[in-house]
Design a protein around this motif. Structure first.
Motif, PDB file in Angstrom:
ATOM      1  N   MET A  52       0.837  -1.210   0.000  1.00 14.14           N
ATOM      2  CA  MET A  52       0.000   0.000   0.000  1.00 14.14           C
ATOM      3  C   MET A  52       0.867   1.253   0.000  1.00 14.14           C
ATOM      4  N   ALA A  53       1.878   1.287   0.842  1.00 13.65           N
ATOM      5  CA  ALA A  53       2.755   2.458   0.883  1.00 13.65           C
ATOM      6  C   ALA A  53       3.468   2.641  -0.459  1.00 13.65           C
ATOM      7  N   ASN A  54       4.010   1.555  -1.009  1.00 13.60           N
ATOM      8  CA  ASN A  54       4.678   1.643  -2.313  1.00 13.60           C
ATOM      9  C   ASN A  54       3.752   2.231  -3.365  1.00 13.60           C
ATOM     10  N   SER A  55       2.545   1.714  -3.440  1.00 13.68           N
ATOM     11  CA  SER A  55       1.600   2.146  -4.472  1.00 13.68           C
ATOM     12  C   SER A  55       1.080   3.550  -4.228  1.00 13.68           C
ATOM     13  N   LEU A  56       0.851   3.915  -2.979  1.00 12.05           N
ATOM     14  CA  LEU A  56       0.385   5.265  -2.669  1.00 12.05           C
ATOM     15  C   LEU A  56       1.431   6.311  -3.028  1.00 12.05           C
ATOM     16  N   VAL A  57       2.682   6.025  -2.741  1.00 14.23           N
ATOM     17  CA  VAL A  57       3.742   6.984  -3.075  1.00 14.23           C
ATOM     18  C   VAL A  57       3.744   7.237  -4.578  1.00 14.23           C
ATOM     19  N   VAL A  58       3.796   6.172  -5.364  1.00 10.41           N
ATOM     20  CA  VAL A  58       3.859   6.317  -6.816  1.00 10.41           C
ATOM     21  C   VAL A  58       2.575   6.947  -7.354  1.00 10.41           C
ATOM     22  N   GLY A  59       1.431   6.415  -6.965  1.00  9.73           N
ATOM     23  CA  GLY A  59       0.149   6.895  -7.495  1.00  9.73           C
ATOM     24  C   GLY A  59      -0.141   8.348  -7.154  1.00  9.73           C
ATOM     25  N   CYS A  60       0.079   8.723  -5.906  1.00  8.19           N
ATOM     26  CA  CYS A  60      -0.228  10.101  -5.494  1.00  8.19           C
ATOM     27  C   CYS A  60       0.753  11.100  -6.092  1.00  8.19           C
ATOM     28  N   LEU A  61       2.018  10.726  -6.197  1.00  8.33           N
ATOM     29  CA  LEU A  61       2.971  11.618  -6.861  1.00  8.33           C
ATOM     30  C   LEU A  61       2.598  11.793  -8.335  1.00  8.33           C
ATOM     31  N   MET A  62       2.250  10.703  -9.005  1.00 16.54           N
ATOM     32  CA  MET A  62       1.848  10.783 -10.416  1.00 16.54           C
ATOM     33  C   MET A  62       0.624  11.672 -10.590  1.00 16.54           C
ATOM     34  N   ALA A  63      -0.273  11.647  -9.603  1.00 20.90           N
ATOM     35  CA  ALA A  63      -1.500  12.449  -9.675  1.00 20.90           C
ATOM     36  C   ALA A  63      -1.232  13.921  -9.366  1.00 20.90           C
ATOM     37  N   GLY A  64      -0.046  14.244  -8.893  1.00 19.99           N
ATOM     38  CA  GLY A  64       0.299  15.638  -8.619  1.00 19.99           C
ATOM     39  C   GLY A  64       0.222  16.037  -7.157  1.00 19.99           C
ATOM     40  N   MET A  65       0.000  15.085  -6.269  1.00 22.52           N
ATOM     41  CA  MET A  65      -0.098  15.395  -4.847  1.00 22.52           C
ATOM     42  C   MET A  65       1.279  15.444  -4.200  1.00 22.52           C
ATOM     43  N   ASP A  66       1.367  16.158  -3.079  1.00 22.60           N
ATOM     44  CA  ASP A  66       2.516  16.039  -2.198  1.00 22.60           C
ATOM     45  C   ASP A  66       2.314  14.746  -1.418  1.00 22.60           C
ATOM     46  N   VAL A  67       3.400  14.081  -1.068  1.00 23.33           N
ATOM     47  CA  VAL A  67       3.323  12.789  -0.393  1.00 23.33           C
ATOM     48  C   VAL A  67       4.279  12.782   0.793  1.00 23.33           C
ATOM     49  N   ALA A  68       3.784  12.323   1.945  1.00 26.33           N
ATOM     50  CA  ALA A  68       4.622  12.149   3.129  1.00 26.33           C
ATOM     51  C   ALA A  68       4.401  10.740   3.676  1.00 26.33           C
ATOM     52  N   VAL A  69       5.480  10.081   4.048  1.00 24.93           N
ATOM     53  CA  VAL A  69       5.416   8.753   4.651  1.00 24.93           C
ATOM     54  C   VAL A  69       6.118   8.812   5.988  1.00 24.93           C
ATOM     55  N   ALA A  70       5.426   8.386   7.042  1.00 26.15           N
ATOM     56  CA  ALA A  70       6.013   8.275   8.378  1.00 26.15           C
ATOM     57  C   ALA A  70       6.126   6.796   8.716  1.00 26.15           C
ATOM     58  N   THR A  71       7.343   6.345   8.900  1.00 21.74           N
ATOM     59  CA  THR A  71       7.599   4.935   9.173  1.00 21.74           C
ATOM     60  C   THR A  71       8.900   4.799   9.955  1.00 21.74           C
ATOM     61  N   PRO A  72       9.034   3.740  10.755  1.00 25.66           N
ATOM     62  CA  PRO A  72      10.298   3.556  11.475  1.00 25.66           C
ATOM     63  C   PRO A  72      11.459   3.253  10.520  1.00 25.66           C
ATOM     64  N   LYS A  73      12.647   3.576  10.950  1.00 30.85           N
ATOM     65  CA  LYS A  73      13.855   3.269  10.181  1.00 30.85           C
ATOM     66  C   LYS A  73      13.885   1.760   9.910  1.00 30.85           C
ATOM     67  N   GLY A  74      14.219   1.420   8.675  1.00 29.09           N
ATOM     68  CA  GLY A  74      14.266   0.015   8.288  1.00 29.09           C
ATOM     69  C   GLY A  74      12.972  -0.478   7.666  1.00 29.09           C
ATOM     70  N   TYR A  75      11.937   0.356   7.651  1.00 29.78           N
ATOM     71  CA  TYR A  75      10.635  -0.014   7.077  1.00 29.78           C
ATOM     72  C   TYR A  75      10.212   0.977   5.994  1.00 29.78           C
ATOM     73  N   GLU A  76      11.182   1.508   5.294  1.00 35.01           N
ATOM     74  CA  GLU A  76      10.929   2.475   4.238  1.00 35.01           C
ATOM     75  C   GLU A  76      10.318   1.770   3.022  1.00 35.01           C
ATOM     76  N   PRO A  77       9.662   2.543   2.141  1.00 37.51           N
ATOM     77  CA  PRO A  77       9.175   1.949   0.895  1.00 37.51           C
ATOM     78  C   PRO A  77      10.323   1.309   0.111  1.00 37.51           C
ATOM     79  N   ASP A  78       9.964   0.482  -0.838  1.00 34.69           N
ATOM     80  CA  ASP A  78      10.935  -0.230  -1.663  1.00 34.69           C
ATOM     81  C   ASP A  78      11.940   0.754  -2.277  1.00 34.69           C
ATOM     82  N   PRO A  79      13.211   0.359  -2.392  1.00 34.10           N
ATOM     83  CA  PRO A  79      14.222   1.251  -2.983  1.00 34.10           C
ATOM     84  C   PRO A  79      13.856   1.756  -4.387  1.00 34.10           C
ATOM     85  N   THR A  80      13.179   0.951  -5.179  1.00 37.30           N
ATOM     86  CA  THR A  80      12.781   1.424  -6.509  1.00 37.30           C
ATOM     87  C   THR A  80      11.732   2.526  -6.410  1.00 37.30           C
ATOM     88  N   VAL A  81      10.887   2.465  -5.408  1.00 36.51           N
ATOM     89  CA  VAL A  81       9.880   3.507  -5.183  1.00 36.51           C
ATOM     90  C   VAL A  81      10.568   4.783  -4.712  1.00 36.51           C
TER      91      VAL A  81
END
Length: 185
Positions: A52-81
């Protein structure tokens, strides 16, 4: 493999990496309630390494939104994202600070802290993600106008509340959708 042998189009509805059809539905919900994506901000709080986080980052950025993700260190979205998000510069924020991510956002998202296949990690993940939930304090820093929700979607509440994510009992003005998207009216 299915697509190779199918006589009709096959759509990837879900993998461990992405959940594209869900994000399309979520984007439609945001647009329905916000009118457009221009000048809007989406925030995901929780396990940033999930589909969900991976897809939200890509989808919302593509749609033109600002995107923020809050997650603990080591649980970041996929490196390709994360590599994809770099092209958007300051429109993307990755932080461990929930309040920083949620500040002035128009749509808050979360998901379960322990997905299918992670049952052995439930107790560990409860401790790790206990500060990564949507609650009244988080809602207070987001863009809030109270919503009169006459029908709560109990399937959604059970899904996101059984292993963290949202404390629904303390937030009376949330609009909750079956997609686990929390849109602030």
């Amino acid at each position: 493999e299915l697509a190779e042998y199918a006589s009709i189009p096959v759509i990837n509805a879900l993998t461990d990496y992405a959940h594209p059809c869900q994000i399309l539905a979520d984007l439609l919900t945001i647009r329905e309630h916000k009118g457009s994506f221009d000048g809007k901000k989406m925030c995901f709080i929780g396990d940033g390494a999930n589909n969900m986080a991976n897809s939200l980052v890509v989808g919302c950025l593509m749609a033109g939104m600002d995107v923020a993700v809050a997650t603990p260190k080591g649980y970041e979205p996929d490196p390709t994202v994360l590599e994809y998000a770099k092209q958007y510069g300051d429109k993307f924020t990755l932080t461990e600070d929930v309040m920083e991510a949620a500040k002035d956002c128009d749509a808050l998202f979360t998901d379960v802290w322990s997905s299918m296949g992670m049952e052995s990690e439930i107790e560990q993940r409860k401790m790790l993600f206990k500060d990564y939930q949507i609650n009244a304090d988080v809602m207070a820093v987001a863009l809030i106008v109270e919503v009169d929700v006459k029908e709560a979607v109990s399937a959604s509440i059970c899904r996101i509340n059984h292993v963290g994510g949202v404390d629904i009992r303390r937030i009376p003005h949330l609009a909750i959708y079956i997609t686990t998207v929390l849109v602030i009216e």
